[in-house]
Scaffold this motif. Structure first.
Motif, short mmCIF file in Angstrom:
data_model
loop_
_atom_site.label_atom_id
_atom_site.label_comp_id
_atom_site.label_asym_id
_atom_site.label_seq_id
_atom_site.Cartn_x
_atom_site.Cartn_y
_atom_site.Cartn_z
N UNK A 607 -9.90 -2.21 -1.28
CA UNK A 607 -10.43 -0.86 -1.08
C UNK A 607 -9.44 0.24 -1.42
N UNK A 608 -8.16 -0.07 -1.40
CA UNK A 608 -7.14 0.96 -1.59
C UNK A 608 -6.85 1.73 -0.33
N UNK A 609 -7.41 1.32 0.80
CA UNK A 609 -7.20 1.99 2.09
C UNK A 609 -6.15 1.25 2.91
N UNK A 610 -5.84 1.82 4.08
CA UNK A 610 -4.82 1.23 4.96
C UNK A 610 -5.30 -0.14 5.45
N UNK A 611 -4.49 -1.18 5.32
CA UNK A 611 -4.94 -2.53 5.66
C UNK A 611 -5.27 -2.68 7.15
N UNK A 612 -6.25 -3.55 7.40
CA UNK A 612 -6.62 -3.94 8.76
C UNK A 612 -6.61 -5.48 8.80
N UNK A 613 -7.17 -6.03 9.88
CA UNK A 613 -7.10 -7.47 10.06
C UNK A 613 -7.83 -8.25 8.95
N UNK A 614 -8.81 -7.63 8.29
CA UNK A 614 -9.53 -8.32 7.22
C UNK A 614 -8.71 -8.43 5.94
N UNK A 615 -7.73 -7.58 5.78
CA UNK A 615 -7.05 -7.41 4.49
C UNK A 615 -5.92 -8.43 4.34
N UNK A 616 -6.21 -9.48 3.61
CA UNK A 616 -5.20 -10.51 3.36
C UNK A 616 -4.42 -10.26 2.07
N UNK A 617 -5.01 -9.51 1.15
CA UNK A 617 -4.35 -9.21 -0.13
C UNK A 617 -3.89 -7.76 -0.10
N UNK A 618 -2.58 -7.56 0.04
CA UNK A 618 -2.03 -6.20 0.13
C UNK A 618 -1.21 -5.90 -1.12
N UNK A 619 -1.30 -4.67 -1.58
CA UNK A 619 -0.56 -4.22 -2.76
C UNK A 619 0.13 -2.90 -2.46
N UNK A 620 1.02 -2.47 -3.35
CA UNK A 620 1.76 -1.23 -3.18
C UNK A 620 1.05 -0.11 -3.94
N UNK A 621 0.97 1.06 -3.34
CA UNK A 621 0.28 2.19 -3.95
C UNK A 621 1.09 3.46 -3.75
N UNK A 622 1.10 4.34 -4.77
CA UNK A 622 1.69 5.68 -4.61
C UNK A 622 0.75 6.54 -3.78
N UNK A 623 1.32 7.46 -3.02
CA UNK A 623 0.50 8.44 -2.31
C UNK A 623 1.28 9.73 -2.15
N UNK A 624 0.55 10.84 -1.96
CA UNK A 624 1.17 12.14 -1.71
C UNK A 624 1.30 12.33 -0.20
N UNK A 625 2.50 12.40 0.28
CA UNK A 625 2.73 12.49 1.72
C UNK A 625 2.08 13.74 2.30
N UNK A 626 1.30 13.53 3.36
CA UNK A 626 0.63 14.64 4.02
C UNK A 626 -0.61 15.12 3.32
N UNK A 627 -0.97 14.51 2.20
CA UNK A 627 -2.14 14.95 1.42
C UNK A 627 -3.13 13.81 1.21
N UNK A 628 -2.65 12.68 0.72
CA UNK A 628 -3.53 11.56 0.39
C UNK A 628 -4.28 11.08 1.63
N UNK A 629 -5.47 10.52 1.45
CA UNK A 629 -6.28 10.08 2.60
C UNK A 629 -5.63 8.92 3.33
N UNK A 630 -5.81 8.93 4.66
CA UNK A 630 -5.28 7.84 5.49
C UNK A 630 -6.47 7.20 6.19
N UNK A 631 -7.24 6.40 5.41
CA UNK A 631 -8.43 5.75 5.92
C UNK A 631 -8.14 4.27 6.18
N UNK A 632 -8.62 3.79 7.29
CA UNK A 632 -8.52 2.36 7.56
C UNK A 632 -9.57 1.62 6.76
N UNK A 633 -9.19 0.49 6.25
CA UNK A 633 -10.06 -0.26 5.34
C UNK A 633 -11.34 -0.71 6.05
N UNK A 634 -12.45 -0.56 5.38
CA UNK A 634 -13.75 -0.98 5.92
C UNK A 634 -14.50 -1.84 4.89
N UNK A 635 -13.76 -2.55 4.07
CA UNK A 635 -14.46 -3.32 3.03
C UNK A 635 -15.17 -4.53 3.61
N UNK A 636 -14.83 -4.91 4.86
CA UNK A 636 -15.56 -5.96 5.57
C UNK A 636 -15.86 -5.46 6.98
#
Length: 783
Positions: A607-636
């Motif tokens: 999803x590109x969102x902040x990992x939760x317990x469902x997220x077994x595959x994690x990757x590194x992403x650039x973000x703008x501090x204080x600007x980019x969205x901070x959403x918890x993953x809801x792909x499952x």
């Protein structure tokens, strides 16, 4: 006694009286002179030819003056000491000391004319010759007197250097050539500062007899006269003997050359912008200009077999903001393919080239990051259904994949979230003039090329990405000296962080718009670039940049004729790569580094969102501090089911025992519809407990056809039907269609249903098997 009185009293008084009379006479003369100067001012206005100069001072293009003369203004810096020394010695040895008139020479000439009974000498100084060249008169004594007065007047207002400059700009050289610079360029093919002593001497004597010593027609007579003067210089010891001998041996190679006519598109543009300026300076680098022109010409020649006849290229220095190469067409002299059209200023459809600005704006608004996942599936945006360039869809994709692959549906979705007015304001801020005029009529198609832009505007936009998001006007020419570094910081159109993220994506080489031709990828320059192809394949774009240059390329036909083989990737990008390889293959400027607001974090790959317990595959992403969205993953999501996994329960109908908790994909309705249509397998949530009496409100079906609020015109003489289509959640097995609150038909959630609606205002409703409902209204009219 009388003599003593005379010496002591009378003579001093007479001397004082005499001196006071002289002072009064001098004062009266000065006052009268100043009065005449004010009453009859002398303001020379010379109609010079317009000359366009390169960054090194080379004359790139020249136009005839208003009176059809080749009269190029000579700058003081172009008057070399050798030229000054030779000319003053020949024309006016006392030029530095006299006040515009040489009394001794004037008296000598008058005496000689009286003794001979005819005019043998005019005794004109350089200043007097300037007056005569500025205001020609009949050769009479009265005219000579006026020239004397005007010469004195000229000396009062101008320095000796300025007067000498005027003389060199006005002296005739035969035909319609006037001035040392025009003569030097048109006869010897070089600027005045490169003239040799022999060439200077030849040009110095032509003004005395411009017809009989015209350089291109009387070379023999001119050579004899030149050598006579060189011998005279030797006799007067003006130059050393070996220098004179070298000058005597130098051949006189003179021919009438054509006036400089390089950069014709830019020259015509600058002449119209500065109509009264004799000298316009540019930042054009002649060697780079010729390299780019040659690359464009040869490349278009290879494309002619495909019915592609033109191209335009603009090269901008990112540090100065000035154009260093300007090619408006492949061949200015080709009238059949519109060679005189300036492709850099022509308004065309941009294709996908505006997408980087949209994504950068979305980054700054905190809507997404590079790894945010979007659905590239068929989508209806209120009647607008965009397709990708390859007419295929990719399902879930990341933002960086969508931008690098120039996918259309994700871009339209982002524009819908950002809003068209916001992007239009960004484009206005970046200086897009046609977009500003069209702003009231622009919609979601804007991001896919539904507007008008120029190559100049696109190049300026991408130069802003190269300058950490700061956009500023490009400079093409000015009557004053162009700065080596731009003093204009520019206005921020996107943040430095967003500009870096865009550059990071556009630098990737694993993308479909990389040319398949080996010659173009073997020596791949390190640049960030974006391609675009307009609707109907009428325009191919490729704009790229590194820290030093931004290069914009357009390829196509000025007639607007589309060509099946035309595309930004395969047609424009090879030329872009060739230009960068020619101008700046191994750039010494280095590459971009992430600015302070840009940081890295771990996100869920799904999803590109902040990992939760469902997220077994994690990757590194650039973000703008204080600007980019901070959403918890809801792909499952967690779902309660029976042990067999055949039925799902909600908290309302959850049994006391005999259930388990399982995770299922939380798929968007449009993605489910895509999977169903493509017959792709996906993990489905079990149907809900059919004994549950709870009514659900969230997740109602989304009606995608017909469109809310639209008007439909149906013919009465032909049977016509409307398509009923919806997108429902993945746990929905049946939907129910209602027309004006009456059940019309039940079907599967992805099944197409057709109906013949009644005329007038019609209510269409869709309910799923969970009790969730959506209503829309349409207007049906009969033709």
């Amino acid at each position: 006694m009388w003599s003593q009185t005379l010496r002591k009293y009378i003579l001093p008084k007479l001397k004082v009286l005499s001196r006071s009379r002289w002072l009064r006479a001098i004062l009266l003369f000065v006052v009268v002179g100043l009065g005449l100067d004010a009453a009859f001012p002398f303001h020379p206005k010379v109609p010079y030819s317009t000359q366009i100069l390169a960054a090194d001072g080379t004359v790139l293009h020249a136009f005839l003056s208003k009176d059809d003369k080749w009269r190029l203004q000579t700058e003081v810096a172009e008057i070399t000491p050798l030229l000054r020394k030779t000319l003053i010695y020949k024309e006016d040895r006392f030029f530095a000391w006299h006040p515009g008139v040489n009394p001794l020479a004037l008296g000598r000439a008058a005496l000689r004319n009286l003794l001979t009974g005819r005019r043998t000498s005019g005794a004109s100084t350089i200043t007097m010759q300037v007056v005569r060249l500025l205001q020609p008169r009949k050769r009479t004594y009265g005219s000579k007197f006026v020239e004397i007065l005007r010469a004195i007047q000229l000396e009062l207002h101008y320095s000796k250097t300025q007067i000498l400059q005027m003389y060199l700009n006005l002296v005739p050289y035969g035909g319609n050539i006037e001035g040392i610079k025009a003569a030097s360029l048109l006869y010897f093919g070089k600027p005045p500062q490169l003239l040799s002593l022999a060439e200077i001497t030849a040009l110095a004597i032509v003004p005395n007899r411009p017809s009989s010593l015209r350089p291109d027609r009387r070379q023999g007579s001119l050579r004899v006269a030149r050598n006579q003067w060189l011998r005279r210089f030797e006799k007067e010891k003006l130059f050393e003997k070996n220098i004179i001998e070298d000058a005597l041996r130098e051949p006189l190679d003179v021919k009438r050359r054509a006036a400089p006519c390089e950069i014709p598109h830019l020259a015509l543009r600058l002449k119209s912008e500065f109509p009264d300026e004799p000298t316009i300076r540019t930042a054009i680098r002649p060697q780079k200009q010729r390299q780019v022109e040659e690359l464009v010409k040869n490349y278009v020649n290879r494309l002619r077999s495909k019915n592609i006849h033109n191209a335009a290229v603009l090269v901008v220095n990112n540090e100065t903001g000035a154009a260093e190469a300007y090619v408006g067409s492949a061949d200015f002299a080709n009238p059949y393919d519109g060679g005189q059209v300036d492709g850099i200023r022509a308004v065309r459809s941009p294709g996908s080239t505006l997408k980087p600005l949209l994504y950068a704006t979305a980054f700054d608004k905190g809507l997404l990051t590079q790894k945010t996942v979007l659905n590239d599936v068929p989508t209806n945006f209120g009647g607008y259904e965009p397709e990708n360039f390859d007419q295929r869809f990719n399902g879930p994709v990341t933002v960086e994949f969508a931008l690098a692959n120039s996918l259309n549906v994700p871009a339209v979705k982002i524009l819908k979230d950002v809003s068209t007015p916001v992007l239009v304001e960004q484009l206005k801020k970046a200086g897009f003039q046609t977009v500003s005029k069209q702003s009231k009529d622009l919609g979601l198609s804007l991001i896919l090329g539904g507007c008008g832009v120029t190559l100049e505007e696109l190049t300026r936009l991408f130069a802003a990405f190269a300058r950490e998001g700061k956009v500023r006007p490009l400079t093409f020419g000015s009557p004053t000296e162009l700065p080596k570094k731009s003093k204009i910081k520019g206005s921020e159109i996107v943040s430095p962080g967003a500009a870096f993220l865009i550059t990071n994506v556009l630098t990737q080489i694993t993308r479909p718009d990389l040319p398949t031709n080996f010659d173009n990828t073997y020596h791949l320059p390190r640049i960030a670039w974006k391609t675009g192809t307009s609707y109907g394949r009428r325009d191919a774009w490729s704009v790229g940049y590194n820290k030093r240059y931004t290069v914009g390329v357009w390829v196509g036909n000025f007639s607007g004729q589309g060509v099946p083989e035309l595309s930004g990737a395969e047609t424009a990008t090879p030329l872009l790569f060739s230009i960068f390889n020619s101008l700046d293959y191994n750039s010494p400027k280095g590459w971009y580094r992430a600015p302070d607001p840009v940081a890295v974090r771990q996100v869920c790959a799904a999803s590109g969102d902040i990992p939760v317990e469902f997220c077994t595959n994690k990757i590194v992403d650039y973000h703008l501090m204080g600007v980019s969205p901070y959403r918890r993953c809801t792909h499952r999501k967690w779902v309660f089911t029976d042990v067999a996994g055949k039925v799902s329960y909600c908290p309302y109908c959850l049994p006391a025992e005999g259930y388990v908790r399982r995770s299922f994909p939380n798929l968007a309705p449009e993605l489910i519809s895509y999977y169903e249509f493509k017959k792709l397998p996906y993990e489905k949530e079990p149907p809900h407990n059919d004994t549950c009496e709870r009514v659900f409100h969230d997740g109602a079906p989304m009606i995608v056809s017909p469109n809310q609020g639209s008007e439909y015109y149906l013919r009465t003489d032909e049977p016509q039907q409307l398509l009923l289509s919806c997108q429902a959640a993945n746990n929905v097995e049946e939907v129910f269609w209602y027309v004006n609150d009456k059940l019309f038909q039940k079907s599967g959630p992805t099944e197409a249903v057709f109906m013949s609606p009644p005329p007038g205002r019609v209510k269409i409703s869709c309910s799923d098997d969970k009790g969730r409902n959506t209503d829309i209204w349409i207007m049906v009219k009969r033709l």
